[in-house]
Motif scaffolding. Sequence first.
Motif, short mmCIF file in Angstrom:
data_model
loop_
_atom_site.label_atom_id
_atom_site.label_comp_id
_atom_site.label_asym_id
_atom_site.label_seq_id
_atom_site.Cartn_x
_atom_site.Cartn_y
_atom_site.Cartn_z
N SER A 141 -8.99 -4.46 5.22
CA SER A 141 -10.24 -4.72 4.58
C SER A 141 -9.99 -4.61 3.00
CB SER A 141 -11.17 -3.34 4.70
OG SER A 141 -10.76 -2.16 4.42
N GLU A 190 -7.11 0.43 6.18
CA GLU A 190 -8.11 1.77 5.98
C GLU A 190 -8.04 2.45 7.61
OE1 GLU A 190 -12.75 3.06 5.74
OE2 GLU A 190 -12.05 1.01 5.04
N GLN A 237 0.90 -1.29 -0.05
CA GLN A 237 -0.09 -0.01 -0.12
C GLN A 237 0.92 1.20 0.10
OE1 GLN A 237 -3.01 -0.18 2.96
NE2 GLN A 237 -3.74 2.02 2.87
N CYS A 252 -6.23 0.68 12.78
CA CYS A 252 -6.82 0.52 11.20
C CYS A 252 -7.59 -0.84 11.13
CB CYS A 252 -5.71 0.26 10.15
SG CYS A 252 -4.48 1.72 10.15
#
Length: 334
Positions: free
Chosen positions: A265, A274, A71, A262
């Motif tokens: 997901s 997230e 990410q 977080c």
Amino acid sequence: MDFKPITKKNVSLEGQDSSQGLLIVQSANECIQKAKNQPIPLKLCGNFWFEGEVCILFADTNVGKSIFAVQVADNISKGKNKGVFKTETQPQKVLYFDFELSIKQFEKRYSIEWENHYLWDNNFLRVEINSNYSDFTVFETQLFAEIEIQIIKTQSKILIVDNISFLSMESNESSKSALPLMKYLTKLKNQFKLSLLVLAHTPKRLNPSNPMTINDLSGSRQIANFADSVFCIGKSSQGASIRYIKQLKARSCAMTDEVWTCELSKPYNFLGFEFISNDYEQKHLKPKKEAEEEMKSIIVSMKAENPEVSMSKIADELGVHKMKVKRMIDKYSL
């Protein structure tokens, strides 16, 4: 210790350019003047990782450190400048050394059952080990040489290594074996003006009632000493998909006692973290009584599955005292 001069008589430093020697001596004012001409380091992942740093991210197995690192790489490659994990830099190339997943496993994480794949930026360059490579007698030498070749070839200033254990044939769980590796990474950073994010693991299962510390990192002392920043990911007691991110060392920003909560997901075709909120680690730890029950179950199971295993080995693996293991086995083993 009795320190003695080691400079040989035939070694002369007279007239030598100070930039060629091992040490550079200058006044503090000269340092500041040089620093003024250098750019201010920008954020690569919020306050966790800045330009020009060797940063260590560690977590236990299956907590999601690789997912988080991908990410981060995606954000940097696209120049995403929003959110707590934002980058302040323009879109740029990222060399992501993935020594964990096969390309099919990677595909599954970033698609919907092998279809509707996530679209990456071409700045995201994924690197893996050639499965046909067989000469492991020179593995480390060849690996380091090819890493440097790719840095020069791609002109990338961002390297993410998943994970540190693949950079050395020796175990990195001791400070002694971690030292030369961290020296090499620091040298690499300085030579090519890089920013490095290196993933590591915990050598033992964490007691879920104890806060996470740098001591939970394999080869903790030497790795942490040579790293500019260190952070970790913990599994929360609030839910199976809840994680918290904790900053453990920082040189480019102020530290905080808070953690970042977080949720792991996959709303569509991208598995990621997230952000939910900032709170405190204590809210994510299991109550001591519950953690004790879990520890008891693990110890008894380990002994039952392998009656020959020593109490010392169990204690080392779980990160608890040998006498605690003995008490549990004496009290609960059948």
